[in-house]
Each structure stands twice: as C-alpha cells, then as structure tokens.
Design a protein around this motif. Structure first.
Motif, PDB file in Angstrom:
ATOM      1  N   MET A   1      -9.078  10.681  -3.060  1.00 43.37           N
ATOM      2  CA  MET A   1      -8.733  12.062  -2.726  1.00 43.37           C
ATOM      3  C   MET A   1      -7.339  12.142  -2.112  1.00 43.37           C
ATOM      4  N   GLU A   2      -6.962  11.139  -1.333  1.00 39.94           N
ATOM      5  CA  GLU A   2      -5.631  11.127  -0.730  1.00 39.94           C
ATOM      6  C   GLU A   2      -4.545  10.819  -1.762  1.00 39.94           C
ATOM      7  N   MET A   3      -4.899  10.063  -2.800  1.00 40.18           N
ATOM      8  CA  MET A   3      -3.922   9.673  -3.823  1.00 40.18           C
ATOM      9  C   MET A   3      -3.699  10.759  -4.869  1.00 40.18           C
TER      10      MET A   3
ATOM     11  N   ASP B   1       1.027   5.761  -1.592  1.00 42.76           N
ATOM     12  CA  ASP B   1       0.243   6.913  -2.037  1.00 42.76           C
ATOM     13  C   ASP B   1      -0.197   6.793  -3.492  1.00 42.76           C
ATOM     14  N   THR B   2       0.273   5.736  -4.193  1.00 41.50           N
ATOM     15  CA  THR B   2      -0.185   5.504  -5.569  1.00 41.50           C
ATOM     16  C   THR B   2      -0.807   4.116  -5.747  1.00 41.50           C
TER      17      THR B   2
ATOM     18  N   ARG C   1      -3.684   1.564  -3.598  1.00 38.85           N
ATOM     19  CA  ARG C   1      -4.551   1.234  -2.467  1.00 38.85           C
ATOM     20  C   ARG C   1      -5.415   0.038  -2.846  1.00 38.85           C
TER      21      ARG C   1
ATOM     22  N   GLU D   1       0.837  -1.188   0.000  1.00 40.07           N
ATOM     23  CA  GLU D   1       0.000   0.000   0.000  1.00 40.07           C
ATOM     24  C   GLU D   1       0.880   1.249   0.000  1.00 40.07           C
TER      25      GLU D   1
ATOM     26  N   SER E   1      -0.414  13.007  -5.156  1.00 34.76           N
ATOM     27  CA  SER E   1       0.792  12.296  -5.598  1.00 34.76           C
ATOM     28  C   SER E   1       0.718  11.956  -7.081  1.00 34.76           C
TER      29      SER E   1
ATOM     30  N   ARG F   1     -12.531   8.647  -0.364  1.00 38.22           N
ATOM     31  CA  ARG F   1     -11.503   9.243   0.501  1.00 38.22           C
ATOM     32  C   ARG F   1     -10.105   8.826   0.062  1.00 38.22           C
ATOM     33  N   ALA F   2      -9.961   7.533  -0.300  1.00 42.78           N
ATOM     34  CA  ALA F   2      -8.650   7.043  -0.734  1.00 42.78           C
ATOM     35  C   ALA F   2      -8.196   7.718  -2.017  1.00 42.78           C
TER      36      ALA F   2
END
Length: 511
Positions: free
Chosen positions: A252-254, A227-228, A230, A225, A257, A249-250
């Motif tokens: 949006m976090e990715m 940032d690119t 999940r 796992e 990057s 949410r995942a």
C-alpha cells in the motif's frame, strides 16, 4: 504470393530438393496427391508423405535440409513419420560468419513508435507491474497471500497506471551453494525480473534461513530499501500472519510511487522481443514461425532486439545460425552451448531427440531436427549479433540468442530476466500460456486451432497456406507488437495468465 486467400493444394513441397511433401488437410488413402503420386495411407494434416522412392539409409529432406534417415525403403505416397524415420548422425559445416552482413537501420525519424514507460535506468517498459518475489519456496505461500489480499481488496482501482500486483513464487532457493551454478543462475534470474522495465516496483519475501539470502542479494546488486523496493523475512517479521499484514502495508505504501508514471512516445528500437514456440506442429515451420521471422526482420530494421532461445529446439539447425553469426567468436559460443547440452542430456540418461513431445509428433513433427529447422525460422534472416547464457542481461541490439531449455515457462523466464518487454509465442497444438510482467502474443500456426481456441489466440497464421504472404503476415505481427507495447491487452492477459509462469531453471544438483 498474393494477399488474397486461395484454396491450398492438398500437399506442399517446401523446397525443390525435398523428397517429402506436407499435407495441408487430411488426405485419404488412394487419393491423388500431386506430382503423379497417390497416397498409400491416410495422411493427417501437417504430416509428411514420400514424394518419390527413398532407399533405406537415405536422408529424409524437408525445408531443403536433412530431418532424419529412412529406417527401410519408403515407397512414393507412403506416410513418413517416426515408424520409418530415425535420427542418424549429421556432420554440419558451421561456416562461421560466412553469411553475416551489415543490415542498414532506418534513421530514427523513420522508425516506428509506441507508447511506453521510460524508466530511470534507461530501459522502456510496456507494462507497469508491482511484483512480490520470493527468495525461497518456504516464502511462496506468504507471498501469494499478500498478493491475494491486495487483489481482492479492490484497492488497485485507485491506481489505474498499475497493471497488477503479481506474486512470482518459485520452488527452490534453500539448500544451494552460494558459489554454485544454481545460486548464480537464480540470482541473475531474480535480479533480471526485479529490474525488468515492465516492473514498476518489487517486494522480496524470504523465510530467513535459506541459502539464497536476501541481504547477500541486495549487497551483490547494491540495492537499498526504497519506495519501489522492499524486503522482509517471515522469521524476522514474526510469522505468517504478521508477515502478510506487513507485506500488505508495504505494498500500500509502494503503490502511489509505482502508479506515478505515464506512457510516452518511444522508438521501436526500445522493444526487446522474446521469441517462443510451444505445442508445435507440422505447420509451425511453414506459417507462424517464418511469419514471426519476417516480423523480427522488420523489428531489427527499426533498431529493436529479438531473442531466440530454446537451445534443444535449434539442435540440428544451429549451422543455419552460425553462418549468420557476427563473427567466429559468436558462432563458436553457440556451438559450445550445443556441446554442453549433448553432455547434459547424456549424463541424465536422455537424448536430444526426446524432444519433440507426443503432441508435436501427433502434429506431424518426427525428429528434433525437423522441429528445430522450423523453430529457428522465428529468428528471421538478419545477423546473429550475440549469444547469452540463461537470464544474462541482453545488451546487444538486433537478433540475439539466449541459451534456455525448450520447456516454455523456463525458457520464457530466462528471456524476461534478460530484459524482454514483449513476447511472441507460436503454437500449432494450442499452448495455454501467458506471462507477467511481459505480455505474450499468441500466434496460431493453422486455422483450425485458431478457430478452436480463438479466445487464446491473437493472430491466425494459418492463412499463409491459403496465399497470404509471409511479409504481409509479418507486418501484421509487427503492428500488433507495437500496439501491445502501447498497452493493448493480449488474449492471455484478458484471461488472467501469468501468475504461475515464473519458472527459473535449476541446472545443478539440488541437495
């Protein structure tokens, strides 16, 4: 041929040994059709007419090759098609590697360049997508919901270097043996998409109880796992709504990057070009396919890679490729694949001549032999350096072949999984196709279909009939490949194609 367009003759002879000619327009019954022959019937554009008497059982020749055999005596001027042509049996001389040669490559300082994304694994991307992939059909709807939420939120406007978030759903993944051919092929395909250089990030969504287990996939490819990358399953996350929320949410976090990239100057040798044709017609092997072949020869000269595929659509023309094989091993691998297809179709109560499709036949193609001779022209003239099974990583440079079905979405999926970062797709009937994450350049084989579907077609190759040289058209295609690789949108991208074209090949039994 000069670059200036000239009125085309009503019938074209493609090779001195041919006993048929090809209509460049509708030729009416009783019309003089060249070489002292009068049309005995109405001959539609792209269809064939007998240029001389052909006896029953005699080979029908086009491109200087056999495309079938006469069912009965054929008179000069007679329309030649499936009503009076049959496949028959051919014995090819494969002449392994007899025509192989060492093509000189341009020095790096003379090679064409484009603006691409240099990835950490050494590959170069032409697009920058974030893909939502699925391990099983049971998670397809949830993956689609996640993509829809992101795309309608408008958040992507804040990430200008991201070409899009695409949900790549598929219809299997459950009751498959992890030791079997379906599992192995799907695993290669999924991993190939996840690591395609046009993919900046990937999230994989599963149900949880399927045969294609995400933990086993991650272990096989040593994926963690990040940032690119999940992953999540619906069962562990708590159901549909919770998984959609967690997925959004995942993503949006990715996105920051994935967006953190910039285009840089790259050599044309970093291009891996997928070659496809669909909705072929009688012009395909005369205009767009050989013009694409000329572009492939240019790409190979600049150090790049081109992948010819669609094994059923080189059937009967494979001897032209085995002659160009780098060595006997490469040539025999292709022939072994041909034999596998013969057995594959036989055990499924089919035959190789089930392809051409009805649309192909309306366009003038009579047998798979005729279609294959035209389709193989996409591969140009250089040495065949390697042969790959479906979705295998393409590691050799130059001209290569990948075993895929002739059904375009399935074939193209294998090529993209193998690493293709640009695609050229020829069509004479007007195929509606596009791909994400790999941009697809559409090449029309004839001017009428280009004008009729101009919003879908990127280049008109029909003017080859009017005098534009194949070399000139090939250069036009090559230049557009470079521009597309640098970010220029293709017609199919502008229309939004690509969300439904991820179609892995399921070879084995579905239990």
């Amino acid at each position: 041929m000069s670059s200036a367009a000239q009125p085309a003759p009503s019938m074209l002879r493609l090779h001195a040994t041919d006993n048929v000619t090809v209509a460049t327009r509708v030729v009416e019954k009783g019309e003089a059709a060249g070489e002292g022959v009068t049309a005995g019937a109405r001959i539609m554009r792209g269809h064939k007419m007998a240029a001389r008497k052909i006896a029953k059982g005699e080979p029908i020749r086009k491109f200087g090759q056999i495309i079938g055999f006469a069912k009965a005596d054929v008179t000069p001027g007679e329309w030649v098609h499936e009503h009076n042509v049959e496949m028959g049996e051919l014995a090819h001389d494969y002449a392994f590697a007899k025509g192989a040669r060492n093509e000189p490559l341009l020095p790096e300082n003379e090679r064409a360049t484009f603006q691409g994304y240099k990835r950490k694994h050494g590959k170069v991307g032409t697009r920058n997508y974030l893909g939502i992939m699925t391990s099983v059909n049971c998670s397809a709807t949830v993956a689609s919901f996640i993509g829809q939420e992101i795309n309608r939120s408008g958040v992507l406007k804040d990430f200008p270097n991201v070409d899009g978030v695409v949900s790549l759903t598929q219809d299997n993944g459950c009751v498959i043996d992890y030791r079997g051919v379906i599992f192995d092929t799907f695993k290669r395909t999924a991993w190939g998409y996840a690591t395609n250089p046009n993919m900046g990030g990937v999230m994989m969504v599963g149900l949880g109880c399927e045969g294609f287990q995400i933990p086993r996939f991650k272990e096989a490819y040593k994926v963690e796992e990040s940032d690119t990358f999940r992953s999540m399953t619906i069962q562990e996350t708590g159901g549909t709504r919770k998984t959609v929320d967690a997925g959004v949410r995942a993503i949006m976090e990715m996105l920051p990057s994935v967006n953190n990239v910039k285009r840089e100057t790259c050599l044309a040798s970093d291009i891996v070009l997928a070659l496809q044709c669909g909705g072929s017609d009688g012009y395909s092997g005369i205009t767009a396919n050989p013009a694409l072949g000329a572009a492939v020869d240019l790409l190979v000269e600049h150090g790049g890679t081109a992948i010819l595929s669609e094994t059923p659509e080189i059937y009967g023309a494979e001897h032209l490729l085995t002659r160009r094989a780098r060595n006997e091993t490469v040539g025999k691998k292709l022939v072994d694949i041909i034999h596998w297809w013969e057995e594959y179709t036989k055990r499924n109560n089919m035959e190789m001549n089930n392809n051409p499709s009805p649309g192909n036949k309306l366009g003038g193609l009579t047998t798979i032999l005729e279609k294959s001779l035209g389709a193989a022209a996409k591969g140009g003239t250089t040495t065949l350096n390697a042969v790959y099974h479906y979705a295998e990583p393409v590691t050799e440079k130059g001209f290569v072949f990948m075993d895929t079905p002739g059904y375009d979405p399935v074939g193209a999926t294998g090529q993209v999984a193998g690493g293709a970062n640009v695609m050229c797709f020829t069509t004479g009937r007007g195929s509606a196709y596009g791909n994400k994450p790999c941009p697809s350049i559409k090449l029309a084989t004839n001017t009428p279909i280009y004008k009729q579907m101009e919003e879908d077609m990127d280049i008109n190759c029909g003017d080859v009939i009017e005098g534009v040289s194949l070399q000139e058209k090939g250069k036009q295609i090559f230049d557009l490949v470079l521009a597309t690789a640098s970010g220029k949108k293709t017609k199919s991208e502008l229309l939004g194609y690509g969300d439904n074209e991820y179609v892995p090949w399921y070879i084995g039994a579905v239990m």
